[in-house]
Design an enzyme around this catalytic site. Structure first.
Site, mmCIF file in Angstrom:
data_model
loop_
_atom_site.group_PDB
_atom_site.id
_atom_site.type_symbol
_atom_site.label_atom_id
_atom_site.label_comp_id
_atom_site.label_asym_id
_atom_site.label_seq_id
_atom_site.Cartn_x
_atom_site.Cartn_y
_atom_site.Cartn_z
ATOM 1 N N PHE A 14 9.408 3.395 -12.622
ATOM 2 C CA PHE A 14 9.778 2.196 -11.861
ATOM 3 C C PHE A 14 9.797 0.949 -12.755
ATOM 4 C CE2 PHE A 14 7.423 -1.251 -9.425
ATOM 5 C CZ PHE A 14 8.579 -1.932 -9.053
ATOM 6 N N TYR A 143 -9.201 4.474 -12.862
ATOM 7 C CA TYR A 143 -7.896 4.049 -13.389
ATOM 8 C C TYR A 143 -8.019 2.713 -14.134
ATOM 9 C CZ TYR A 143 -3.326 1.773 -13.185
ATOM 10 O OH TYR A 143 -2.188 1.085 -13.500
ATOM 11 N N ASN A 176 0.336 -6.549 -8.128
ATOM 12 C CA ASN A 176 1.076 -5.491 -7.432
ATOM 13 C C ASN A 176 2.584 -5.702 -7.581
ATOM 14 O OD1 ASN A 176 -1.700 -5.455 -6.343
ATOM 15 N ND2 ASN A 176 -0.891 -3.716 -5.216
HETATM 16 C C1 UD1 Z 1 -1.871 -1.066 -7.480
HETATM 17 C C2 UD1 Z 1 -1.350 0.128 -8.239
HETATM 18 C C3 UD1 Z 1 -1.866 0.176 -9.635
HETATM 19 C C4 UD1 Z 1 -1.605 -1.110 -10.336
HETATM 20 C C5 UD1 Z 1 -2.213 -2.220 -9.520
HETATM 21 C C6 UD1 Z 1 -1.918 -3.552 -10.176
HETATM 22 C C7 UD1 Z 1 -0.894 2.218 -7.152
HETATM 23 C C8 UD1 Z 1 -1.457 3.349 -6.404
HETATM 24 N N1 UD1 Z 1 -1.751 1.332 -7.543
HETATM 25 O O1 UD1 Z 1 -3.238 -0.896 -7.140
HETATM 26 O O2 UD1 Z 1 -1.210 1.202 -10.343
HETATM 27 O O3 UD1 Z 1 -2.164 -1.116 -11.609
HETATM 28 O O4 UD1 Z 1 -1.669 -2.233 -8.223
HETATM 29 O O5 UD1 Z 1 -0.567 -3.765 -10.146
HETATM 30 O O6 UD1 Z 1 0.282 2.107 -7.356
HETATM 31 N N2 UD1 Z 1 -2.900 1.093 1.278
HETATM 32 C C9 UD1 Z 1 -2.855 1.397 2.626
HETATM 33 N N3 UD1 Z 1 -2.040 2.406 3.031
HETATM 34 C C10 UD1 Z 1 -1.239 3.122 2.179
HETATM 35 C C11 UD1 Z 1 -1.279 2.802 0.800
HETATM 36 C C12 UD1 Z 1 -2.122 1.781 0.392
HETATM 37 O O7 UD1 Z 1 -3.570 0.801 3.436
HETATM 38 O O8 UD1 Z 1 -0.497 4.007 2.628
HETATM 39 C C13 UD1 Z 1 -3.791 0.001 0.825
HETATM 40 C C14 UD1 Z 1 -4.720 0.416 -0.279
HETATM 41 O O9 UD1 Z 1 -5.873 1.038 0.210
HETATM 42 C C15 UD1 Z 1 -5.002 -0.930 -0.963
HETATM 43 C C16 UD1 Z 1 -3.694 -1.704 -0.769
HETATM 44 O O10 UD1 Z 1 -2.996 -1.040 0.288
HETATM 45 O O11 UD1 Z 1 -6.032 -1.611 -0.301
HETATM 46 C C17 UD1 Z 1 -2.832 -1.709 -2.022
HETATM 47 O O12 UD1 Z 1 -2.634 -0.383 -2.412
HETATM 48 P P1 UD1 Z 1 -1.810 0.122 -3.687
HETATM 49 O O13 UD1 Z 1 -0.609 -0.696 -3.898
HETATM 50 O O14 UD1 Z 1 -1.602 1.565 -3.486
HETATM 51 O O15 UD1 Z 1 -2.855 0.032 -4.893
HETATM 52 P P2 UD1 Z 1 -3.719 -1.090 -5.623
HETATM 53 O O16 UD1 Z 1 -5.116 -0.667 -5.550
HETATM 54 O O17 UD1 Z 1 -3.416 -2.451 -5.127
#
Ligand code: UD1
Length: 317
Positions: A14, A143, A176
């Protein structure tokens, strides 16, 4: 520029594939190095030279340096917080050892410019938000530990006086990042595209925790502009920069925005709450004043606009 060849690791993924496109638009030559584990061949820019290989394997990396490389943009890595707990050694080997391997190859081939994809997960639970680059780094997800350790390897190499040349290192703690090509089907990568994929397929949206946790969402195009602008900017040498929008949005708000953007009523759309996941940060927001000052960079794509663009892409428009 065409005589300046940039090696983009993870260039079929990506962030990396968008970076390769933007570099080529800016006139650079590009080599993409990717093991296609999560990347996709369809995102490879036809003007880039593609080398299939793994950052864990020095022999694969060697192939990339057959051409003179002007700068390394090291993005390849395992990018899932949750998977880092399931398989910590895979994450460690790819993110940390992979970075060490890339640095060693750059030194061997006298490539003195190295830009590294670090992560806001380096901070863990910040003392205050918005978080500044000078604040403590105490990653709580495995991570984040591997990404932060890669960051230290890159920046510490930049401090070495024993090398025959100055190694100009820069690290970007990306918040993010969202945008076109973020997977709509991989439940481990990026909440914006996970939710967009869910609503697109009319699936229930799952929120881990109470949904009040917040994140700083930054558009991929803004991110690429920051990196590319830094390549030849000596003010970025030896530095680490936050790359975020500076704006915080809760997961609950994000879900509502996405559901509305699809034309559905958030009160009627199925959303379920589950236990928070390990290593989950509560609130994150970037202080982006350092990038503004040294890189003259500011994000330009408002969240609503960026999100509509991803939704259009997801719908095939
Ligand atoms: C993300 C990235 C990480 C990156 C970081 C900084 C992923 C998994 N993580 O971490 O690689 O280094 O940003 O840019 O890509 N959530 C839900 N439901 C879902 C998915 C997620 O509630 O179906 C919540 C998660 O629990 C979290 C938030 O949404 O609280 C953000 O999640 P996510 O974007 O997956 O990961 P980050 O921990 O923010």
């Amino acid at each position: 520029m065409a005589n300046k060849r940039i090696l983009v690791t993870g260039g079929a993924g990506f962030i990396g594939s968008n970076m390769a496109d933007e570099l080529i638009k800016s006139g650079y030559s590009v080599t993409v190095f990717d093991n296609l584990s999560t990347g996709d061949k369809k995102y490879l820019n036809p003007k880039a030279k593609f080398i299939k290989g793994d950052v864990k394997k020095p022999a694969d990396i060697e192939k990339c340096f057959k051409d003179k490389i002007y700068a390394v943009i090291h993005i390849a890595g395992c990018a899932s917080t949750i998977k880092s707990f399931d398989d910590p050694s895979a994450d460690l080997l790819t993110n940390t050892l992979g970075t060490v391997n890339m640095i060693s190859a750059a030194i061997k081939h006298k490539t003195n410019r190295f830009l590294y994809a670090s992560s806001m997960t380096s901070y863990g639970v910040p003392d205050a938000i918005p978080v500044k680059e000078t604040m403590p780094t105490r990653p709580i997800a495995y991570y984040g530990i591997t990404k932060y350790s890669g960051e230290r390897y890159v920046l510490a190499t930049g401090l070495r006086k024993d090398l025959p040349f100055k190694f100009n290192a820069t690290a970007f703690r990306m918040f993010n990042v969202y945008g076109r090509r973020q997977s709509l089907t991989n439940p481990y990568q990026g909440v914006v595209s996970i939710f967009i994929g869910n609503v697109l397929r009319n699936e229930k949206v799952k929120i881990f925790g109470d949904g009040k946790q917040s994140r700083d969402y930054v558009h991929i195009k803004d991110v690429c502009r920051a990196w590319i602008g830094a390549i030849d900017n000596p003010k970025s040498y030896g530095e680490v920069f936050n790359l975020g929008s500076g704006i915080r949005v809760s997961v609950n708000e994000l879900v509502k925005n996405i559901i509305r953007a699809f034309g559905y009523d958030p009160k009627k759309y199925p959303v379920a709450y589950y236990e928070a996941r390990p290593g989950d940060q509560r609130h994150m927001q970037a202080d982006i004043s350092k990038a503004a000052k040294l890189l003259k960079w500011k994000p330009e794509i408002p969240f609503e606009e960026g999100m509509k663009d991803v939704i259009n892409w997801a719908k095939g428009k």
